[in-house]
Motif scaffolding. Structure first.
Motif, PDB file in Angstrom:
ATOM      1  N   ARG A 175       0.776  -1.232   0.017  1.00  0.00           N
ATOM      2  CA  ARG A 175      -0.046  -0.049   0.012  1.00  0.00           C
ATOM      3  C   ARG A 175       0.812   1.124   0.025  1.00  0.00           C
ATOM      4  O   ARG A 175       0.673   2.267  -0.680  1.00  0.00           O
ATOM      5  CB  ARG A 175      -0.978  -0.018   1.186  1.00  0.00           C
ATOM      6  N   ASN A 176       1.858   1.424   0.750  1.00  0.00           N
ATOM      7  CA  ASN A 176       2.610   2.447   0.836  1.00  0.00           C
ATOM      8  C   ASN A 176       3.461   2.859  -0.266  1.00  0.00           C
ATOM      9  O   ASN A 176       3.590   4.087  -0.856  1.00  0.00           O
ATOM     10  CB  ASN A 176       3.868   2.444   1.915  1.00  0.00           C
ATOM     11  N   PHE A 177       3.796   1.818  -1.453  1.00  0.00           N
ATOM     12  CA  PHE A 177       4.457   2.249  -2.840  1.00  0.00           C
ATOM     13  C   PHE A 177       3.325   2.878  -3.555  1.00  0.00           C
ATOM     14  O   PHE A 177       3.575   3.329  -4.251  1.00  0.00           O
ATOM     15  CB  PHE A 177       4.912   0.897  -3.259  1.00  0.00           C
ATOM     16  N   ILE A 178       2.104   2.154  -3.360  1.00  0.00           N
ATOM     17  CA  ILE A 178       0.970   2.781  -4.344  1.00  0.00           C
ATOM     18  C   ILE A 178       0.541   4.344  -3.994  1.00  0.00           C
ATOM     19  O   ILE A 178       0.631   4.864  -4.790  1.00  0.00           O
ATOM     20  CB  ILE A 178      -0.266   1.803  -4.379  1.00  0.00           C
ATOM     21  N   ILE A 179       0.501   4.483  -2.712  1.00  0.00           N
ATOM     22  CA  ILE A 179       0.224   5.931  -2.210  1.00  0.00           C
ATOM     23  C   ILE A 179       1.412   6.743  -2.708  1.00  0.00           C
ATOM     24  O   ILE A 179       1.100   7.858  -2.976  1.00  0.00           O
ATOM     25  CB  ILE A 179      -0.199   5.840  -0.716  1.00  0.00           C
ATOM     26  N   LYS A 180       2.651   6.403  -2.529  1.00  0.00           N
ATOM     27  CA  LYS A 180       3.570   7.249  -2.670  1.00  0.00           C
ATOM     28  C   LYS A 180       3.787   7.572  -4.109  1.00  0.00           C
ATOM     29  O   LYS A 180       4.276   8.707  -4.368  1.00  0.00           O
ATOM     30  CB  LYS A 180       5.178   6.834  -2.471  1.00  0.00           C
TER      31      LYS A 180
END
Length: 117
Positions: A50-55
């Motif tokens: 999730r954090n890679f998608i949000i970044k």
């Protein structure tokens, strides 16, 4: 007690045979459907975290993937006998705006129910 163990062994044996039989019928170009994950995330389909998608500026909503039709682009058999599949969306759009393909362990994803044929 003995019959219970015998029935349990039979059920486990037939379920493993069923999972192996489904990967033999799936080949390049087969259309599969994503179903809901076992927990919060897909365990046998390697979606980005999730954090890679949000970044990267996209919305990390795994629920929007449920029911999506995907195509098996390529299949690779590993040295341990497991089958990895490269998956892409049927409509041609990338996953989460940036990822054109994802990788999945085909046997385990079908056995758990993350993918349905």
């Amino acid at each position: 007690m003995r019959t219970t163990l015998l029935i349990l062994a039979f059920c486990l044996g037939t379920s493993s045979l069923f999972a192996q039989g489904t990967t033999e019928t799936i080949s390049q170009g087969t259309v599969l459907t994503l179903s809901s994950p076992v927990g919060h995330n897909y365990k046998h389909i390697d979606f980005p975290r999730r954090n890679f998608i949000i970044k990267r500026g996209a919305v990390a909503d795994y629920n929007s993937l449920i029911g999506m039709e995907i195509i098996v682009k390529e299949m690779v058999t590993g040295t341990d006998g497991s089958t990895k599949a490269i998956l892409e969306r049927k409509d041609g759009r990338p996953f989460f705006r940036f990822y054109p393909t994802v990788e999945a362990n085909l046997e385990q994803a079908l056995a758990v129910g993350e993918l349905k044929s």
